[in-house]
Every structure is written in C-alpha cells, then in structure tokens.
Design an enzyme around this catalytic site. Sequence first.
Site, mmCIF file in Angstrom:
data_model
loop_
_atom_site.group_PDB
_atom_site.id
_atom_site.type_symbol
_atom_site.label_atom_id
_atom_site.label_comp_id
_atom_site.label_asym_id
_atom_site.label_seq_id
_atom_site.Cartn_x
_atom_site.Cartn_y
_atom_site.Cartn_z
ATOM 1 N N TRP A 192 -3.225 18.973 0.571
ATOM 2 C CA TRP A 192 -2.305 19.415 1.629
ATOM 3 C C TRP A 192 -2.789 20.686 2.304
ATOM 4 O O TRP A 192 -2.462 20.950 3.457
ATOM 5 C CB TRP A 192 -0.843 19.431 1.189
ATOM 6 N N GLY A 204 2.447 20.300 -5.713
ATOM 7 C CA GLY A 204 1.909 21.502 -5.084
ATOM 8 C C GLY A 204 2.673 22.756 -5.505
ATOM 9 O O GLY A 204 2.176 23.856 -5.362
ATOM 10 N N ASP A 208 3.267 24.248 -8.357
ATOM 11 C CA ASP A 208 2.785 24.103 -9.732
ATOM 12 C C ASP A 208 3.757 24.517 -10.839
ATOM 13 O O ASP A 208 4.054 23.761 -11.732
ATOM 14 C CB ASP A 208 1.496 24.903 -9.921
ATOM 15 N N ARG A 238 0.405 34.282 -12.019
ATOM 16 C CA ARG A 238 -0.007 32.898 -12.268
ATOM 17 C C ARG A 238 0.896 32.209 -13.300
ATOM 18 O O ARG A 238 1.644 32.865 -14.010
ATOM 19 C CB ARG A 238 -1.463 32.899 -12.787
ATOM 20 N N TRP A 261 5.204 30.000 -7.843
ATOM 21 C CA TRP A 261 6.311 29.226 -7.271
ATOM 22 C C TRP A 261 7.659 29.555 -7.911
ATOM 23 O O TRP A 261 8.582 28.768 -7.857
ATOM 24 C CB TRP A 261 5.998 27.725 -7.378
ATOM 25 N N GLU A 293 -1.857 34.239 0.124
ATOM 26 C CA GLU A 293 -1.410 32.907 -0.290
ATOM 27 C C GLU A 293 0.112 32.824 -0.189
ATOM 28 O O GLU A 293 0.669 31.824 0.257
ATOM 29 C CB GLU A 293 -1.858 32.665 -1.742
HETATM 30 C C1 DGY Z 1 -4.508 25.441 -9.460
HETATM 31 O O1 DGY Z 1 -5.608 25.325 -9.996
HETATM 32 O O2 DGY Z 1 -3.727 26.384 -9.646
HETATM 33 C C2 DGY Z 1 -4.106 24.450 -8.483
HETATM 34 O O3 DGY Z 1 -2.901 24.759 -7.869
HETATM 35 C C3 DGY Z 1 -4.061 23.074 -9.057
HETATM 36 O O4 DGY Z 1 -3.922 22.223 -7.975
#
Ligand code: DGY
Length: 423
Positions: free
Chosen positions: A39, A164, A166, A199, A347, A390
């Site tokens: 995407w 998407g 995650d 993350r 997210w 991002e």
């Molecule tokens: C990641 O590696 O964090 C990606 O979002 C996986 O698609």
Amino acid sequence: MTKNKWLEIDEKARNVLLKNDRGGYTVPTPNLYPYQWNWDSAFAGWGFSTFDIERAWQELDTLFAGQWYNGMVPHILFRRNDPDYFPGPEVWGAKGHGPISSSGISQPAVAATFVREIWEKDKSTGNVRLRKIFPKLLEWHRWFMKWRLSEKNTVFISHPWEAGRDNSPDWDDAMEAINPFDVGVYTRRDTSHVDSSMRPTKEDYDRYLWLVKRGRELEWDEQLMSKNRPFEVADPTMTFILLRACRDLLFMAEALNFDSAEISEWCTKLSDGIETLRNPNGGFFNAINCLTGAHSGNITSASFLNWYAGMHDEKTLEILAKTLEEINYPIPSLSIDSEKFDGMRYWRGPTWAILNSLVGLGLAEMGYLAEAEILRNSTQSLIAEHGFAEYFHPINGTPGGGDSFTWTAAVWLAWASPSNGEH
Ligand code: DGY
C-alpha cells in the site's frame, strides 16, 4: 502559510519520492523499510501522479509485477537482498508463488482507488494503461473475496501485518491467544533503526514470527491455511478499503465496457457486511475476533473509513466531532481516551497522514466539507511543522518512526498541499 512556503514543501515532497525511488519502484523509507511495500507503493503512485504521470503508472505496474499466480499481491516485494531488514525472504519462505521474491500475505487494497486517480488525470495513455492493469486488480480483488471474506461478509486479516496497522490494539485479544512456543531466537532490525519505544513489543514480534512460521510450513497454501486459523480478525480497514476499491473498479469496468456483474456482487456483499462491524455498546465500527466473536472496543482511525467506502453514518459523525474537538491534529490511530493510548508507539496512538487522507477524501465526497477541511488543514500543519515523518504524536506533533517517508510526502502532494488541484 505563504505560497512560497508551501511551494518549498511541495519541492521537498517531490524530492522525498525521487530519493526513495529505486528504479521504477519506491521504498517507504531508507533503512527501516528497504523493499517495495504494497500500500506504500499505491500511495506513492498517487503522489507521483501530481508531477509525473508515467512514473505513477510505473509504480503500480512494478507492484503488480509481483502478483502471485493465485491473484494475491504480496505486502512486500523483496526486489534486492537487504540484510538490514528482518524478517527477510528466507524467513518468509514463499518462493515460487509469484515472479518476484516476496512475503506471503497481502495488504489493504487501496491500489484500485489510486489507479482510478491516475487514470482520471491521464487523458492521453490512461485507457491503454488501465486496460493492462485492470485484469490484475480484478484478480487481486477476487483473491480477497475468496480467501479473506468472513462468514459475515467482512474482510479479515490472517496476520496483523496484513492490515498494515501492525500493533493496533484491535488485535490484542487475538494475539494473546497465540502461544508462540517454538519461534526460536532471532534478531530484530527495526529497533536498530528507530527507538524501541516507538515499535511493537517483543511479545508482538514473537507472535508475528510464529504466524509467518505457520504460513511457511503450510507453504502459503491458502486452502491449508484456512483450516483452524490461529488468528482471524475482521478488520474495518480491510473491509472499508476493499469496498471502496471495488466501487472504483466497478466504475472503471463500466467506463471500459467490461463485464461488471461480479464486481457489483462484491460491492453488495461487502456493503452488507459492514453493519456487523458496529460495536454493540459504543455504536462505532471496530475489529472483531472471528474466533471468539469479541469486538475490540477500540475507536481507531479505521473506525472513520465509512465515508471513504461511500456510507453515511450519523453515529460516527458524532464521534468524529468529539475527536476533532479534543485535539488540534488529525484523527489518531487510537482514541486518546483509551487506556491503551500510547502517543508514539506506532499504531497505538500516533496520527498517520495516510489514514487521514482517506477519511478526508471520503468526507469531502459525501458532502461533509467542513470536517474534510479540518482534517486536511490539520494534516497540512502537521507536515509543514514537523516534516515527512512516518507518523506523528497526535497531541504535540512530535515526528515518529522512519523519516523522509514516501507516503507522507505523497499525501502532502496529492491531498494536503494547498497546491493540489481541488483547493
Ligand atoms: C514491519 O516490518 O514493521 C512492517 O510493517 C511489516 O510489514
């Protein structure tokens, strides 16, 4: 903002796209995401369409060049080996399913919508290019309808990366039920590029990898994978986006005089499914764990995609008004009133320009011009003040994740910038 200022940002945005170009396709951002993502590429095509229509088509063509023989368009195309990313092609073990080394899952079906955008801008070669890519879009949508449609006519994900979003709390309950007992030892690469506080956690990663391992062991055979799925979550992102994409596909099929009966059926089915995503208590659209029937109870940016899919909704409009009153920046990936809200962690709270652009497009198309303008203006200030990150903290705008990000630059060019045609 003065005209000079926004023209300067336009120029910077074009440069982000050009710098992330790896020869016909773009990477989302150097280092953190060094391959072609599904995407992300579709958004890149939308961005390129503002200054180089040929390059816009090329982005979509290179994405569909990786389409699997069963119609699936993978979420990552591993076009050249980059040990800086994990999990790479060996871990996915998905060789032989398509012409290009890839992952084994897909991503939200935004491509048809951006193909339509590009085609509408391209008065010279548009129809010829569309005729070439149309059958591929059709096959991909058919794959979704065959392998990702729940009994209730919503689209489910088989892995959190497929949506998407995650590490969205939308999957927490389904993720907790997974016991990633034999996932083995591995070294993450993402946390060497950005701070680990931004993350997903190790608990999340163990489960992401456990699901990849299952797919690899079943050789990514959808028939085999569909038996006793350990993770199956009906998702508003996937459902609203596929419905919208099917509507755009239908429009293009009619314009080309192609048979459109099958696409019409898909639109009807998906429209019927949407209502089941409504949370019985709060009235908003949320994810549902298909294995237990539990609603996630989260208001996320995906809860507001109904207009993008062509559906009015009074209750969502009410929640949107409240959300926009609470913060100056655009819709966060999780309501700031949620106990799980974490403003910098991927997210679980940050605001994303891409999701806001989709919500904004939908609102404007359905006549909610004031709300659409608020979203567009706040996304504009966010990017103008904090760059092409991002994502951003939804309250103070702090940039997060990777920088020089393709899709944030693309959204600037195609939607948020005062220069773009509609405004
Ligand atoms: C990641 O590696 O964090 C990606 O979002 C996986 O698609």
